[in-house]
Design a protein around this motif. Structure first.
Motif, PDB file in Angstrom:
ATOM      1  N   GLU A  49       0.830  -1.214   0.000  1.00 43.17           N
ATOM      2  CA  GLU A  49       0.000   0.000   0.000  1.00 43.17           C
ATOM      3  C   GLU A  49       0.857   1.253   0.000  1.00 43.17           C
ATOM      4  O   GLU A  49       0.568   2.232  -0.703  1.00 43.17           O
ATOM      5  N   GLU A 109       2.704   2.234  -3.339  1.00 42.96           N
ATOM      6  CA  GLU A 109       1.893   2.867  -4.385  1.00 42.96           C
ATOM      7  C   GLU A 109       1.655   4.356  -4.133  1.00 42.96           C
ATOM      8  O   GLU A 109       0.977   5.014  -4.934  1.00 42.96           O
ATOM      9  N   GLN A 110       2.191   4.895  -3.038  1.00 45.24           N
ATOM     10  CA  GLN A 110       1.985   6.307  -2.727  1.00 45.24           C
ATOM     11  C   GLN A 110       2.837   7.197  -3.637  1.00 45.24           C
ATOM     12  O   GLN A 110       3.918   6.806  -4.098  1.00 45.24           O
ATOM     13  N   ASP A 111       2.384   8.419  -3.845  1.00 46.64           N
ATOM     14  CA  ASP A 111       3.072   9.351  -4.755  1.00 46.64           C
ATOM     15  C   ASP A 111       4.440   9.736  -4.233  1.00 46.64           C
ATOM     16  O   ASP A 111       5.382   9.899  -5.027  1.00 46.64           O
ATOM     17  N   ARG A 155       7.037   7.239  -5.224  1.00 45.16           N
ATOM     18  CA  ARG A 155       7.409   7.374  -6.635  1.00 45.16           C
ATOM     19  C   ARG A 155       8.319   8.589  -6.835  1.00 45.16           C
ATOM     20  O   ARG A 155       9.279   8.540  -7.632  1.00 45.16           O
TER      21      ARG A 155
END
Length: 346
Positions: free
Chosen positions: A238, A241-243, A246
């Protein structure tokens, strides 16, 4: 004069939690008292036998000694009054103070629970992180199968198989108990035989206690490892997948730095919750494992107390388990703010 106001947010939070905890402890004693008295059965017959229960004089003396001849509200009020003074009553089974029995049983359970939770965190969190980082690969599939087996296999069945294979067939581990019959317990300091033996410098006793501790600890570890592996994998995926993760990768930060500085720190908040609940479950739910390995801990004591309708002992166990969960929840809540800067007490 107005009472002094506590300005420190942390102090206010702790005072509020302590007040709520006190009410919850009273609620735990009330629920335990009511449920124990609703169980059909006669504590006199359960503790003295059917023949003694047929003697009116014996029954009257027994009920008078333990206060069972009083109305239930009076019994509960008397228990609360004694509890304020630190008196948990006298066990109807062992005829010793319940507090003395708990001081003997709790360290035995703590010894296997602490070992199991430490191994579970090291292995389970590590497996969960590896499975999340290698999502969809063979390693991920293998670790998910291992975690599924750990959660699915009944603990009592695993304990029986481990006892039969490693103790009876292969003779690689001691059969039961905390020490061999010929070994003397180390001087009592903490009640944990391994730690007390180390403090006393009794290396042979330490080795014997560690050998007896290994098998039940590993049995309890397998289930908790499966639970933590699956939950850690979900929590890490989870966060991945956070900004901001990235963005950190786009800036060219090394993968290890992103994983340990950004991903794990954010994922540790839900993981810590599961660790706290798992530790509480280990302390309160080891009945079958302790019975199989003849481990004189809290689980065995609770089972014997419930079998004999020993109300003071059942109340003592329920009170201890309730306090354990309250303390664990408080510690976990405080650690939230340490791990995650977004979580602060206002």
């Amino acid at each position: 004069m107005r009472p002094p106001v506590v300005s420190n947010p942390l102090a206010r939070y702790l005072l509020r939690r302590l007040g709520v905890s006190a009410l919850l402890i009273v609620g735990v004693t009330l629920v335990t008292f009511v449920l124990t008295n609703l169980v059909p059965g006669d504590p006199v017959a359960a503790n003295l036998g059917q023949r003694a229960a047929e003697n009116p004089a014996t029954v009257a003396a027994y009920r008078a000694h333990y206060g069972l001849d009083r109305p239930l509200p009076v019994q509960y009020a008397t228990y609360l009054g004694n509890l304020v003074r630190g008196d948990l009553g006298e066990s109807q089974q062992t005829h010793r103070p319940v507090l003395t029995d708990l001081q003997s049983a709790v360290p035995a359970t703590l010894e296997i629970a602490i070992g199991a939770i430490v191994l579970s965190v090291l292995i389970g969190v590590g497996f969960g992180v590896i499975a999340a980082v290698r999502r969809g690969q063979l390693t991920d599939s293998a670790l998910r199968v291992v975690s599924l087996v750990g959660i699915s296999v009944p603990t009592f069945w695993l304990a029986l198989v481990a006892f039969y294979v490693f103790s009876f067939q292969l003779d690689l581990a001691p059969g039961s108990g905390r020490l061999a019959p010929a070994t003397t317990a180390p001087p009592h300091v903490t009640g944990l035989y391994t730690l007390d033996a180390l403090l006393a410098g009794e290396w042979e006793t330490f080795g014997d206690a560690l050998a007896h501790l290994t098998l039940p600890t590993l049995v309890l570890t397998l289930y908790t490892v499966g639970l933590l592996t699956r939950f850690t994998r979900s929590a890490v995926l989870e966060v991945l997948e956070q900004d901001y993760v990235r963005s950190a990768r786009a800036k060219g930060l090394p993968g290890r730095t992103v994983l340990f500085r950004y991903v794990l720190r954010a994922a540790m908040v839900p993981i810590l919750t599961v660790v706290g609940l798992a530790f509480g479950a280990l302390l309160s739910g080891t009945v079958l494992v302790e019975e199989i390995f003849a481990w004189p801990g809290l689980g065995s004591y609770a089972y014997q107390a419930a079998s004999h309708l020993d109300l003071p002992a059942v109340m003592g166990v329920g009170l201890f388990v309730g306090i354990i969960y309250l303390v664990i929840n408080l510690v976990v809540d405080l650690l939230y703010g340490v791990i995650d800067p977004r979580v602060r007490i206002s």
